[in-house]
Scaffold this active site. Structure first.
Site, PDB file in Angstrom:
ATOM      1  N   SER A 117      23.203 -33.995 -18.445  1.00 23.59           N
ATOM      2  CA  SER A 117      22.751 -35.194 -19.149  1.00 23.59           C
ATOM      3  C   SER A 117      21.343 -35.580 -18.713  1.00 23.59           C
ATOM      4  O   SER A 117      20.954 -35.360 -17.557  1.00 23.59           O
ATOM      5  CB  SER A 117      23.712 -36.337 -18.802  1.00 23.59           C
ATOM      6  OG  SER A 117      23.177 -37.564 -19.210  1.00 23.59           O
TER       7      SER A 117
ATOM      8  N   TYR B 206      29.055 -41.554 -12.728  1.00 21.72           N
ATOM      9  CA  TYR B 206      29.066 -40.554 -13.810  1.00 21.72           C
ATOM     10  C   TYR B 206      27.837 -39.651 -13.699  1.00 21.72           C
ATOM     11  O   TYR B 206      27.948 -38.421 -13.700  1.00 21.72           O
ATOM     12  CB  TYR B 206      29.092 -41.255 -15.179  1.00 21.72           C
ATOM     13  CG  TYR B 206      28.702 -40.326 -16.301  1.00 21.72           C
ATOM     14  CD1 TYR B 206      29.562 -39.315 -16.737  1.00 21.72           C
ATOM     15  CD2 TYR B 206      27.449 -40.416 -16.914  1.00 21.72           C
ATOM     16  CE1 TYR B 206      29.184 -38.438 -17.744  1.00 21.72           C
ATOM     17  CE2 TYR B 206      27.065 -39.554 -17.924  1.00 21.72           C
ATOM     18  CZ  TYR B 206      27.930 -38.564 -18.331  1.00 21.72           C
ATOM     19  OH  TYR B 206      27.551 -37.688 -19.317  1.00 21.72           O
TER      20      TYR B 206
ATOM     21  N   LYS C  89      27.136 -35.355 -12.689  1.00 24.75           N
ATOM     22  CA  LYS C  89      26.324 -34.358 -13.404  1.00 24.75           C
ATOM     23  C   LYS C  89      25.348 -33.680 -12.439  1.00 24.75           C
ATOM     24  O   LYS C  89      25.168 -32.463 -12.444  1.00 24.75           O
ATOM     25  CB  LYS C  89      25.564 -35.004 -14.561  1.00 24.75           C
ATOM     26  CG  LYS C  89      26.457 -35.542 -15.666  1.00 24.75           C
ATOM     27  CD  LYS C  89      27.228 -34.431 -16.368  1.00 24.75           C
ATOM     28  CE  LYS C  89      28.193 -34.912 -17.399  1.00 24.75           C
ATOM     29  NZ  LYS C  89      29.140 -33.895 -17.847  1.00 24.75           N
TER      30      LYS C  89
HETATM   31  P1  NAD Z   1      34.291 -36.599 -25.130  1.00 22.48           P
HETATM   32  O1  NAD Z   1      34.975 -37.548 -24.239  1.00 22.48           O
HETATM   33  O2  NAD Z   1      34.407 -36.799 -26.602  1.00 22.48           O
HETATM   34  O3  NAD Z   1      34.718 -35.101 -24.794  1.00 22.48           O
HETATM   35  C1  NAD Z   1      35.134 -34.702 -23.503  1.00 22.48           C
HETATM   36  C2  NAD Z   1      36.464 -33.988 -23.645  1.00 22.48           C
HETATM   37  O4  NAD Z   1      36.921 -33.542 -22.382  1.00 22.48           O
HETATM   38  C3  NAD Z   1      37.555 -34.895 -24.226  1.00 22.48           C
HETATM   39  O5  NAD Z   1      38.176 -34.245 -25.311  1.00 22.48           O
HETATM   40  C4  NAD Z   1      38.519 -35.098 -23.069  1.00 22.48           C
HETATM   41  O6  NAD Z   1      39.845 -35.293 -23.509  1.00 22.48           O
HETATM   42  C5  NAD Z   1      38.310 -33.820 -22.283  1.00 22.48           C
HETATM   43  N1  NAD Z   1      38.623 -33.892 -20.855  1.00 22.48           N
HETATM   44  C6  NAD Z   1      38.205 -34.799 -19.939  1.00 22.48           C
HETATM   45  N2  NAD Z   1      38.692 -34.510 -18.729  1.00 22.48           N
HETATM   46  C7  NAD Z   1      39.437 -33.375 -18.862  1.00 22.48           C
HETATM   47  C8  NAD Z   1      40.194 -32.575 -17.978  1.00 22.48           C
HETATM   48  N3  NAD Z   1      40.302 -32.884 -16.681  1.00 22.48           N
HETATM   49  N4  NAD Z   1      40.813 -31.477 -18.459  1.00 22.48           N
HETATM   50  C9  NAD Z   1      40.727 -31.143 -19.770  1.00 22.48           C
HETATM   51  N5  NAD Z   1      40.026 -31.873 -20.666  1.00 22.48           N
HETATM   52  C10 NAD Z   1      39.383 -32.968 -20.206  1.00 22.48           C
HETATM   53  O7  NAD Z   1      32.738 -36.578 -24.712  1.00 22.48           O
HETATM   54  P2  NAD Z   1      31.504 -35.856 -25.414  1.00 22.48           P
HETATM   55  O8  NAD Z   1      30.578 -36.916 -25.860  1.00 22.48           O
HETATM   56  O9  NAD Z   1      31.961 -34.826 -26.345  1.00 22.48           O
HETATM   57  O10 NAD Z   1      30.860 -35.182 -24.122  1.00 22.48           O
HETATM   58  C11 NAD Z   1      31.088 -33.830 -23.772  1.00 22.48           C
HETATM   59  C12 NAD Z   1      30.360 -33.538 -22.473  1.00 22.48           C
HETATM   60  O11 NAD Z   1      28.973 -33.827 -22.636  1.00 22.48           O
HETATM   61  C13 NAD Z   1      30.844 -34.396 -21.304  1.00 22.48           C
HETATM   62  O12 NAD Z   1      30.829 -33.602 -20.135  1.00 22.48           O
HETATM   63  C14 NAD Z   1      29.802 -35.480 -21.229  1.00 22.48           C
HETATM   64  O13 NAD Z   1      29.690 -36.012 -19.937  1.00 22.48           O
HETATM   65  C15 NAD Z   1      28.545 -34.714 -21.628  1.00 22.48           C
HETATM   66  N6  NAD Z   1      27.484 -35.591 -22.147  1.00 22.48           N
HETATM   67  C16 NAD Z   1      27.740 -36.431 -23.198  1.00 22.48           C
HETATM   68  C17 NAD Z   1      26.740 -37.285 -23.663  1.00 22.48           C
HETATM   69  C18 NAD Z   1      27.002 -38.253 -24.797  1.00 22.48           C
HETATM   70  O14 NAD Z   1      26.229 -39.181 -24.982  1.00 22.48           O
HETATM   71  N7  NAD Z   1      28.048 -38.061 -25.598  1.00 22.48           N
HETATM   72  C19 NAD Z   1      25.476 -37.278 -23.073  1.00 22.48           C
HETATM   73  C20 NAD Z   1      25.244 -36.387 -22.025  1.00 22.48           C
HETATM   74  C21 NAD Z   1      26.246 -35.547 -21.570  1.00 22.48           C
HETATM   75  N1  UFG Z   2      22.708 -50.809 -26.990  1.00 19.49           N
HETATM   76  C1  UFG Z   2      22.725 -52.065 -27.538  1.00 19.49           C
HETATM   77  N2  UFG Z   2      23.906 -52.561 -28.006  1.00 19.49           N
HETATM   78  C2  UFG Z   2      25.067 -51.833 -27.961  1.00 19.49           C
HETATM   79  C3  UFG Z   2      25.038 -50.522 -27.400  1.00 19.49           C
HETATM   80  C4  UFG Z   2      23.834 -50.032 -26.908  1.00 19.49           C
HETATM   81  O1  UFG Z   2      21.707 -52.758 -27.592  1.00 19.49           O
HETATM   82  O2  UFG Z   2      26.100 -52.334 -28.395  1.00 19.49           O
HETATM   83  C5  UFG Z   2      21.426 -50.270 -26.484  1.00 19.49           C
HETATM   84  C6  UFG Z   2      21.484 -49.934 -24.997  1.00 19.49           C
HETATM   85  O3  UFG Z   2      21.301 -51.065 -24.200  1.00 19.49           O
HETATM   86  C7  UFG Z   2      20.357 -48.916 -24.918  1.00 19.49           C
HETATM   87  C8  UFG Z   2      20.417 -48.186 -26.270  1.00 19.49           C
HETATM   88  O4  UFG Z   2      21.146 -49.068 -27.136  1.00 19.49           O
HETATM   89  O5  UFG Z   2      19.142 -49.599 -24.852  1.00 19.49           O
HETATM   90  C9  UFG Z   2      21.168 -46.857 -26.188  1.00 19.49           C
HETATM   91  O6  UFG Z   2      22.410 -47.073 -25.528  1.00 19.49           O
HETATM   92  P1  UFG Z   2      23.602 -46.022 -25.530  1.00 19.49           P
HETATM   93  O7  UFG Z   2      24.715 -46.646 -24.749  1.00 19.49           O
HETATM   94  O8  UFG Z   2      23.889 -45.592 -26.925  1.00 19.49           O
HETATM   95  O9  UFG Z   2      22.991 -44.771 -24.792  1.00 19.49           O
HETATM   96  P2  UFG Z   2      22.439 -44.616 -23.285  1.00 19.49           P
HETATM   97  O10 UFG Z   2      21.051 -44.095 -23.425  1.00 19.49           O
HETATM   98  O11 UFG Z   2      22.623 -45.829 -22.479  1.00 19.49           O
HETATM   99  O12 UFG Z   2      23.464 -43.557 -22.684  1.00 19.49           O
HETATM  100  C10 UFG Z   2      23.532 -42.221 -23.134  1.00 19.49           C
HETATM  101  C11 UFG Z   2      24.918 -41.659 -22.857  1.00 19.49           C
HETATM  102  C12 UFG Z   2      25.180 -41.534 -21.390  1.00 19.49           C
HETATM  103  C13 UFG Z   2      24.087 -40.783 -20.723  1.00 19.49           C
HETATM  104  C14 UFG Z   2      22.752 -41.391 -21.059  1.00 19.49           C
HETATM  105  C15 UFG Z   2      21.612 -40.589 -20.526  1.00 19.49           C
HETATM  106  O13 UFG Z   2      25.908 -42.497 -23.432  1.00 19.49           O
HETATM  107  O14 UFG Z   2      26.373 -40.824 -21.205  1.00 19.49           O
HETATM  108  O15 UFG Z   2      22.592 -41.455 -22.490  1.00 19.49           O
HETATM  109  O16 UFG Z   2      21.725 -39.281 -20.991  1.00 19.49           O
HETATM  110  F1  UFG Z   2      24.252 -40.827 -19.377  1.00 19.49           F
END
Ligand code: NAD
Ligand code: UFG
Length: 338
Positions: free
Chosen positions: A124, A149, A153
């Protein structure tokens, strides 16, 4: 030979399954459904017209994971499985370290004992912390994460680097995602948060279908063009395609390579709201409230390395993201629980 997808029923995982299947790869999925459901995988089958095996399995369950490796011919792993809520991780650090780091340790051990040493890991942009200046480049120093979290990572990146140092047959790609949003154009799969969404786009889409009254914007006093935070929003399908490029890369060479997956463009919260309104011809009422703890003013990528080395570049724009997010939400107002 198959690609093994941990967390494949989740938001990014399900979109990546679609792209892999459409690119001709065979896949095997494991998920414990802690934040997803098998319906997402059924819909992946529907979109692609292809069948694949999926297992209900917690990646911390060594014998279940080993059985999957023994039953299938697995060439490489894309490791999505993990817990991802920043706020929750501050309340439950032990659960986050156990699930994300503990799960990864078991996975790597089972991979090693089955002779599989190729892995793409979901990292991330959060690893860049609050001290680097935008745009974030892969060579920047990491190590200033502000929540458990993010720290998981960072530690997992370190563990994977150590795996390669100890055994240079490993082939590792660390993908640092920026802000994935949007959904598959079919509207069959998308982001399905539990309860009140933490993230901006799902909150906006819930306002758009009347599930929430208005959006609360967290602060307009940041040192940015309009005072709201700047982020690098990337369409989840572009992100999924980045994983295909990463898989091609680990098939060709050993080592550890890190890539930002972002567009390289920063948009403010107000930009997103205005684009969403325009793209979907709908009003999004909002109120400005105080800052959210832990937010940084600006976060966007330098995405040159992925273009140069993987031949990958995000193709979709913010309007596409807003339109596709709305399409998913309006077709599935209650997510997969319709
Ligand atoms: P998500 O929660 O939709 O997907 C994660 C999946 O992993 C889920 O289906 C959950 O059930 C499964 N899971 C969790 N723990 C598990 C375990 N112990 N065994 C088996 N399955 C397990 O999240 P996502 O948005 O699809 O994210 C996928 C990956 O990308 C995650 O590692 C997340 O940290 C990373 N990531 C996401 C974002 C974002 O903004 N969505 C940003 C940066 C990194
Ligand atoms: N925000 C609002 N109102 C809301 C939700 C979000 O104003 O209801 C704002 C937040 O304060 C931020 C921007 O929208 O300024 C984006 O927020 P998000 O929560 O959508 O995204 P972040 O950048 O905070 O977080 C994302 C992922 C994290 C990851 C991070 C850095 O959700 O998992 O990017 O990669 F760690």
């Amino acid at each position: 030979m198959s690609i093994f997808i941990t967390g494949g029923a989740g938001y990014i995982g399900s979109h990546t399954c679609v792209e892999l299947l459409e690119a001709g790869y065979d896949i095997v999925v494991a998920d414990n459904y802690v934040n997803s459901c098998p319906e997402a995988l059924e819909r992946v089958k529907k979109i692609t017209g292809r069948d694949f095996k999926y297992y209900e399995c917690d990646i911390r369950d060594r014998s279940a994971l080993d059985k999957i490796f023994k039953e299938n011919s697995i060439e490489a792993v894309i490791h999505f499985a993990g817990l991802k809520a920043v706020g929750e991780s501050c309340q439950k650090p032990l659960e986050y370290y156990d699930n994300n780091i503990g799960g990864t340790l078991v996975l790597l051990d089972v991979m090693r004992s089955n002779g599989c040493k190729k892995i793409v890991f979901s990292s991330s942009a959060t690893v860049y912390g609050s001290e680097n200046k935008v745009p974030f480049v892969e060579t920047m120093k990491t190590g200033t994460t502000t929540n458990p979290y993010g720290t998981t990572k960072l530690y997992i990146e370190g563990i994977l680097k150590d795996m390669y140092l100890a055994d240079n047959e490993w082939s590792v790609v660390l993908l640092r995602y920026f802000n994935p949003v949007g959904a598959h154009k079919s509207g069959l799969i998308g982001e399905n948060p539990n309860g009140i969404p933490n993230n901006l786009m799902p909150y906006i889409t819930q306002v758009s279908v009347g599930k929430r009254e208005k959006l609360y914007i967290n602060g307009n006093d940041y040192p940015t063009k309009d005072g709201t935070c700047i982020r690098d929003y990337i369409h989840v399908v572009d992100l999924a395609i980045g994983h295909i490029k990463a898989v091609e890369h680990i098939m060709k060479k050993t080592g550890v390579d890190i890539y930002n997956l972002g567009t390289g463009i920063g948009y403010s919260v107000l930009d997103v709201v205005e684009t969403f309104k325009r793209a979907n011809n709908i009003d999004i009422p909002y109120e400005i409230v105080g800052r959210r703890a832990g937010d940084i003013a600006e976060c966007y990528a330098n995405a040159d390395k992925a273009l140069k080395e993987l031949g990958w570049k995000a193709e979709k724009n913010l309007e596409d993201m807003c339109r596709d997010a709305m399409n998913w939400q309006s077709k599935n107002p209650n997510g997969y629980g319709n």
